[in-house]
Design an enzyme around this catalytic site. Structure first.
Site, PDB file in Angstrom:
ATOM      1  N   LYS A  25       0.804  -1.228   0.000  1.00 36.13           N
ATOM      2  CA  LYS A  25       0.000   0.000   0.000  1.00 36.13           C
ATOM      3  C   LYS A  25       0.840   1.282   0.000  1.00 36.13           C
ATOM      4  O   LYS A  25       0.582   2.217   0.760  1.00 36.13           O
ATOM      5  CB  LYS A  25      -0.959   0.019   1.202  1.00 36.13           C
ATOM      6  N   ASP A  64      -6.369  -5.428  10.944  1.00 35.30           N
ATOM      7  CA  ASP A  64      -7.620  -4.666  11.102  1.00 35.30           C
ATOM      8  C   ASP A  64      -8.877  -5.533  11.105  1.00 35.30           C
ATOM      9  O   ASP A  64      -9.874  -5.175  11.731  1.00 35.30           O
ATOM     10  CB  ASP A  64      -7.722  -3.533  10.073  1.00 35.30           C
TER      11      ASP A  64
END
Ligand code: ADP
Ligand code: MG
Length: 509
Positions: free
Chosen positions: A212, A247
């Site tokens: 990312k 997450d």
């Protein structure tokens, strides 16, 4: 501006049977890229100029369609890949990483706990005041900090020193309610770190690689908790990490705290991932885990799934051009980082081979990732007669000026197709997990209420995408069973979930 390269069946220098501008039976799309790469140029024919936009569109739509039989194949393949991933140590298509979370927050947690969420361009710091079963979360305070671009490409020390310094500033601003009792007690942190990590215990894990947009030197192969601890020591910041999670895991923990029927969590943001609650005893791969509850959370890393997906030549070309070809195919088909780029690739091919945008190809249309996923939603919402919003996005993002109304409608259709496919495939993935849990429980799981906790920017900010997920789940399960499946947004679940995991894994209990 480049001129559109027209192709004619009659003027191609290649014999008909070897021409590359054909509807490919395998991929089902026009392979305009092939002739470009081969430097084949053909003058525009006045007899037959090009394929019509409508026939291109309908062919494309049929290739990425997700009717029930396709969804069923995807859900079954997901179930099968989850099973092989959990029973095989190496070589399975899904990593199925044990999270080392063996007890979910019970509701009895009390005290002050911190959460730190690092997984994109922002990091979030949060503190919560917990007061047990009755009062629950009494208070929260948080801060969001943007990570400077240069630190995403810098050294490990620079990045973690920055995080520790911002964390220290946040600690200094503790409100009156958040005073840690005096004594030899450190402030405890639940650290949500959403990059691929090989975990070795609840409070340690080795970074496999940055993703990312992060490319920080010296972190891969190191324990990220140790990196943070060292930075906090350099700043004389007396805190410790009690839980390291990704997450999905913090989301399931946060959602389960409020609702015991939560069994699955799914993130649909820049990327995608899912986790679920698994029985330890049923799985040889998990027997080494010392769990008191006989349950653990499995991080599926389902972005790596790739079986039976209705992919087009545009998906395949995007994958080949990516930094990780052949990897994360499900993620590349359904998540926020990629949906806009798939649409751009389709539109470019249409512009090159049909009359879509006239005779020229704007430079921006050829620029990878110039169209963002939020642009798709903006265009899909345009209710104006002349589709003026679509026009302004085409102009700003893709450099296309004065498109016809018909062309704008075609663009919206392409957006609809890619978003619909993404949402419906995400729904099929969820059904794959539900099928596995149901089979393992001999049909008990789907006889009662079960909750799937959802989060991530794509899920939250794209209402149509959400509807497509729900449609696919109810088509696959039927109206009666799908009534038991609740798919709902877990608001702030991830941050509070990480703090709760720090509490339930506290070093002082
Ligand atoms: P991350 O996954 O990096 O933690 P988020 O969960 O906030 O971050 O998700 C961000 C992603 O959500 C963006 O990459 C974007 O693709 C997607 N997104 C944000 N807003 C919208 C929107 N309005 N419509 C569709 N997708 C959106
Ligand atoms: Mg996130």
């Amino acid at each position: 501006m480049k001129r559109r390269q027209d192709i004619s069946y009659f003027h191609s220098p290649l014999p008909l049977n070897t021409m590359h501008f054909v509807i490919s039976p395998s991929a089902g799309c026009f392979k305009a890229v092939s002739w470009r790469n081969r430097n084949i140029t053909a003058p525009r024919s006045t007899e037959i100029s090009s394929v019509s936009t409508s026939s291109f569109l309908s062919d494309f739509q049929s290739k990425c369609a997700t009717p029930l039989p396709v969804l069923k194949q995807v859900a079954d393949a997901m179930e099968s890949d989850l099973r092989s991933g959990i029973s095989t140590v190496a070589g399975a298509s899904l990593p199925m990483l044990p999270s080392y979370v063996d007890s979910l927050p019970s509701g009895n947690e009390t005290g002050i706990f911190y959460a730190l969420d690092l997984g994109g361009t922002n990091f979030r710091v949060l503190r919560v005041l917990l007061r047990g079963k009755e009062k629950r979360v009494v208070d929260t305070e948080y801060d969001v900090v943007t990570i400077p671009q240069e630190l995403m490409l810098g050294t490990t020390e620079e990045l973690f020193d920055f995080i520790a310094s911002r964390l220290a500033l946040f600690v200094e601003k503790e409100g009156d309610r958040f005073q840690i009792p005096k004594g030899n007690i450190k402030r405890e942190i639940g650290f949500t770190f959403s990059f691929p990590v090989r975990q070795t215990s609840i409070d340690s894990g080795i970074l496999i690689k940055w993703t990312k947009g992060f490319k920080v030197s010296g972190t891969a192969g190191r324990d990220v908790v140790a990196c943070l601890n060292e930075a906090m020591e350099r700043r004389k910041l007396d805190m410790c990490v009690s839980a390291l999670v990704n997450d999905t895991v913090s989301t399931i923990a946060g959602a389960h705290y409020w609702d015991n029927d939560v069994m699955i969590a799914v993130i649909l943001g820049t990327g995608t991932n899912a986790c679920y609650i698994e029985d330890i005893s049923a799985n040889p791969k998990l027997r080494h885990l010392n769990s008191t509850s006989e349950k653990t959370i499995i991080n599926t890393e389902w972005g790596a799934f790739s079986s039976n997906l209705p992919l087009t030549v545009f998906d395949k070309d995007m994958d080949i051009a990516s930094i990780n070809p052949g990897e994360q195919i499900f993620e590349k088909t359904i998540s926020g980082m990629y949906l806009g780029e798939i649409v751009r690739r389709v539109l470019l091919c249409m512009a090159e081979t049909t009359e879509l945008f006239g005779d020229s190809i704007p430079e921006k249309l050829t620029t990878p990732f110039s169209l963002k996923t939020p642009d798709l939603w903006t265009m899909q919402q345009d209710n104006s007669d002349e589709l003026t919003v679509v026009e302004s996005i085409l102009e700003e993002s893709l450099g296309v000026y004065n498109p016809s109304l018909h062309s704008k409608k075609v663009v919206v259709e392409v957006c609809n197709s890619i978003v619909t496919r993404g949402g419906r495939l995400a729904g099929a993935g969820i059904v794959g997990i539900l099928q596995k849990l149901n089979e393992d429980s001999k049909g008990a799981v789907l006889k009662k209420r079960i909750v799937v906790a959802m989060d991530g920017g794509l899920y939250v900010k794209h209402p149509h995408y959400r509807i497509h997920i729900e449609d696919a789940v109810s088509e696959l399960l039927g109206p009666e069973i799908s009534n038991n499946v609740v798919i709902e947004h877990s608001k702030d679940g991830s941050g509070i979930g990480a703090a709760l995991l720090a509490a339930s894994n506290s070093k002082y209990n």
